[in-house]
Design an enzyme around this catalytic site. Sequence first.
Site, PDB file in Angstrom:
ATOM      1  N   ALA A 315      23.416 -27.370  53.178  1.00  0.00           N
ATOM      2  CA  ALA A 315      23.997 -27.541  54.510  1.00  0.00           C
ATOM      3  C   ALA A 315      23.605 -28.887  55.097  1.00  0.00           C
ATOM      4  CB  ALA A 315      23.542 -26.405  55.429  1.00  0.00           C
ATOM      5  N   TYR A 316      22.371 -29.306  54.870  1.00  0.00           N
ATOM      6  CA  TYR A 316      21.907 -30.591  55.410  1.00  0.00           C
ATOM      7  C   TYR A 316      22.719 -31.739  54.831  1.00  0.00           C
ATOM      8  CZ  TYR A 316      18.865 -34.447  56.743  1.00  0.00           C
ATOM      9  OH  TYR A 316      18.388 -35.624  57.272  1.00  0.00           O
ATOM     10  N   ARG A 317      23.013 -31.670  53.540  1.00  0.00           N
ATOM     11  CA  ARG A 317      23.727 -32.770  52.888  1.00  0.00           C
ATOM     12  C   ARG A 317      25.240 -32.734  53.126  1.00  0.00           C
ATOM     13  NH1 ARG A 317      19.441 -32.041  48.882  1.00  0.00           N
ATOM     14  NH2 ARG A 317      20.643 -30.418  47.814  1.00  0.00           N
TER      15      ARG A 317
END
Length: 431
Positions: A315-317
């Site tokens: 999700a962060y990337r």
Amino acid sequence: MADNLLEWMNAYAGGDRVWYVKRLSGNDTLANHSHQAGPYIPRDFLFGIFPELNRPDLKNPDIRFDLSVDSHPDSRTVRAIWYNNRFHGTAAKRGRDETRVTGFGGAASALLDPENTGALTVFAFSVAGQATPSDCHVWVCRDAAEEDLVEERVGPVEPGRWLIWPAAQAELFPVTSLVRTSCWLEDTEIPEAWRLRFPAGADIIRKVSEMRDDTRLAPDNRLLRRRECEFEIFRSVEQAIELPHILAGFTTIGAFLARAQTVLQRRKARSGNSLELHARSIFLEEGLSEGLQFSHQPESEPGKKPDFLFPSAEAYRDASFPAVQLRMLAVKTTCRDRWRQILNEADRIPTKHLLTLQEGVSEAQFAEMTNAGVRLVVPAGLTAKFPKSVQPALQTLESFIGDVRGLDEVSTNGHPAHPSKRAVSGERSGA
């Protein structure tokens, strides 16, 4: 007086000195305005240094001695006192039973300065054949580099713990805090594989979970209880493995130093990884799925590896995933100087959460952290050691877990949960 820490340690490490080493808490300094008026030193230790204090028949017996804070040039006559009201008067059960050193003259002393909350501090007492030691020399570490130098010699010192150095002197001070708990493993309880190869941190954490299930407890209480248990397991295994080598003796100084270095490095590794491993274990028990609802030691950007990302590294990337729904948690047992290390660990996340066991910070340092975007996560049992003005802004581990569970929901701007998360939204395996 030595001009630098290395010179000071060499000057006051002789056979006529015993060191009491601790990290100053908010109750030791004036950080939380508790008015304790001086650092706590265990009763049994002070009785060993000053036998005259061991007078339960007298109310609050005391003795004065010379003390020099060599790191912050300050010499004065101070007072060691046993507050023993518990044994006197009609309100005995509610009275105090603790020993402290007082008479430092307020916040001008490095030992009471709120900015030194969390600082590693060495008290070097004289014990060479004197009925009353004539002096005590103190060094309050001024930065992380000085703390590293001390811990290279004595081993890691965590918040809420203390040690006596050199270890041979410890026999003179029968301290109650070293009494075994139910987590201490007897020789017959130690797995044979652990004797052949010292167990990894994760192996000890699994053993802690077996001996202290505690899943009925809130995460904050569970974390603190298990940390105590883990320390006992580690020490019991260390004794079982190392004591035979010590009793057998060493034929060369080099062999002795090599063994000692192995022990110290192992203790440092345990201290550095323990809190992080406990947090991961509790996240799993609380139903957070690793890889879907949190990532442990992911790479956020090239060369940057925060301890935990929520809901996941994926999700962060994902540039389309809203930053408002991301969380980062760093884990540092102490945070006095080291909190700045986390500021660039996850560029997409402006607020950096930091789980720590440090027993308080000054109001000024807390304001600096807050302005830099750092929010402290502190187990509920430790929040009382922080200034009252700071306590409302602290987040407990339980509330942080509740916050990251909410990341499974639709974000505030209408963005749906990440596909990998929808599959497990609401599941709480192992809870």
